[in-house]
Enzyme design. Structure first.
Site, PDB file in Angstrom:
ATOM      1  N   PRO A  69      28.777  -1.380  29.205  1.00  0.00           N
ATOM      2  CG  PRO A  69      30.881  -1.415  28.473  1.00  0.00           C
ATOM      3  CD  PRO A  69      29.960  -2.206  28.551  1.00  0.00           C
ATOM      4  CB  CYS A 107      28.532   6.858  25.739  1.00  0.00           C
ATOM      5  SG  CYS A 107      30.077   6.088  24.956  1.00  0.00           S
ATOM      6  CB  ALA A 136      33.780   4.381  25.908  1.00  0.00           C
ATOM      7  CD  GLN A 162      34.112  -0.046  26.555  1.00  0.00           C
ATOM      8  OE1 GLN A 162      33.554   0.913  26.606  1.00  0.00           O
ATOM      9  NE2 GLN A 162      33.562  -1.303  26.177  1.00  0.00           N
ATOM     10  CE1 TYR A 198      33.531   5.352  19.103  1.00  0.00           C
ATOM     11  CE2 TYR A 198      32.734   3.354  20.190  1.00  0.00           C
ATOM     12  CZ  TYR A 198      32.463   4.564  19.846  1.00  0.00           C
ATOM     13  OH  TYR A 198      31.285   5.226  20.018  1.00  0.00           O
ATOM     14  CG  LEU A 224      18.114  -5.861  20.982  1.00  0.00           C
ATOM     15  CD1 LEU A 224      17.469  -6.086  19.672  1.00  0.00           C
ATOM     16  CD2 LEU A 224      17.476  -4.707  21.912  1.00  0.00           C
ATOM     17  N   GLY A 233      22.165  -3.661  28.573  1.00  0.00           N
ATOM     18  CA  GLY A 233      22.535  -2.149  28.479  1.00  0.00           C
ATOM     19  C   GLY A 233      21.147  -1.341  28.632  1.00  0.00           C
TER      20      GLY A 233
END
Length: 371
Positions: free
Chosen positions: A23, A25, A58, A100, A183, A302, A324
């Site tokens: 995920p 943003c 998210a 998600q 969060y 990574l 990612g």
């Protein structure tokens, strides 16, 4: 036989390989958290690129649960309709579409990263008052949250469950609960941010209560066939904070209420964190949870080289690798990895020529064609 390219069965869903898009943003939603064509292309291209599991950013279960005013949501029927073309495209190209579900807690109502401003967005610019376990802001330039009472907590649990139902209606085949990165659910888990004295604060069992209630409610909402994942921050990277040992306990409890895989990330709850960045720096967290809790895990952080991803799966450190930034750089990383690992991995018919050598004639134009 490559371990990275073996299927992964999660309940009634089979992920075609062990590569997932993490995920990330995008801060590119339309008004009121509706996904746009950006999300169709962003998520769809990773499905075309060969990722087995494609996770959305998210996606807020309540309007006040968005990180920024430009975050996506899933709190209404309009969101269901807007997500359907995205999930249909992802599924049509061989990937499993997953959402998600999230609530940003005291990190809500902030400017997106490339805005000239920093910190909390005021009401006059479309912001709102966040909610949290207490009334302390994340940092001085974030907005001061309202402490959730028990009715507010119950509303959060209900919102996650309702979001999960909408997710299935929108075409998602799996659901991930976001309990990481500072969060809301992570704020309840960490002793650094949960200073409550009621039944949702205090010892570890009480601090885990909200996350487990959400997981239990989501499982009940989606039924027995749909995979439920949970992303956690496996450590706060701060002395006196949440630890990997806490995460092993939490993972076992999550499995007990119906979570199928723990996605092991870390950090985000405190600016005092000291993260030892390096290739695969979070893989040992996923490996320890998998080993000691006996729960399937996802490794993230990574992971760049195909050989490293193969080693993680083949060595039993995790059941899934989540990429990612590397998938931002290269949407076709899975297909490149397959070639590097010697795996016959067919792509879309439209791209079949990419796997064939070009044949150049000797004319002055030097034109090339593919057989």
């Amino acid at each position: 036989m490559s371990s990275l390219f073996t299927p992964l069965a999660l309940r009634a869903v089979t992920v075609p390989n062990r590569i997932a898009m993490a995920p990330m943003c995008q801060y590119s939603a339309g008004p009121d958290g509706l996904p746009t064509d950006w999300h169709l292309i962003h998520l769809g291209s990773r499905a075309v690129g060969g990722a087995g599991l494609v996770l959305t950013e998210a996606t807020a279960v309540l309007p006040e649960g968005r990180i920024s005013p430009q975050d996506t949501g899933l709190w209404s029927g309009a969101h269901v309709d807007a997500w359907r073309p995205v999930t249909a495209f992802v599924a049509a190209h061989g990937a499993v579409p997953a959402v998600q579900l999230a609530h940003a807690g005291f990190k809500a109502s902030t400017y997106r990263p490339w805005a000239p401003e920093r910190g909390g967005v005021p009401d006059a610019e479309g912001g709102w008052t966040p909610v949290a376990p207490g009334s302390e802001p994340f940092t001085a330039n974030y907005r001061t949250p309202t402490s959730l009472d028990e009715a507010g907590i119950a509303g959060v649990v209900e919102a996650f469950a309702a979001g999960a139902v909408r997710a299935l209606d929108a075409g998602f085949a799996a659901v991930e609960i976001h309990a990481a990165h500072g969060y809301l659910l992570n704020e309840f888990l960490s002793p650094l941010t949960n200073h409550r004295t009621d039944s949702y604060g205090g010892d570890r069992a009480a601090r885990m209560r909200l996350t487990l209630e959400v997981a239990r409610a989501v499982r009940a909402a989606v039924g027995e066939d749909v995979p439920v994942l949970t992303r956690i921050s496996a450590t706060d990277w701060v002395e006196g904070g949440w630890t990997i040992e806490d995460s092993v306990v939490l993972a076992g409890e999550l499995a007990g209420v119906g979570v199928d895989l723990v996605d092991a990330s870390s950090g985000g709850v405190s600016t005092d964190q000291r993260i030892p960045l390096g290739p695969g720096y979070q893989v040992p967290l996923a490996a320890q949870i998998r080993r000691e809790a006996g729960v399937p895990t996802g490794a993230v952080g990574l992971i760049v080289e195909p050989e490293h991803a193969e080693q993680i799966i083949a060595g039993g450190e995790a059941d899934l690798v989540l990429l990612g930034r590397e998938l931002l750089r290269d949407p076709y990383w899975p297909r490149r990895a397959a070639a590097k690992l010697g795996v016959a991995y067919s792509g879309p018919a439209q791209y079949a020529r990419a796997g064939q050598p070009a044949r150049c004639d000797q004319s002055p134009s030097r034109s090339c064609q593919v057989p």
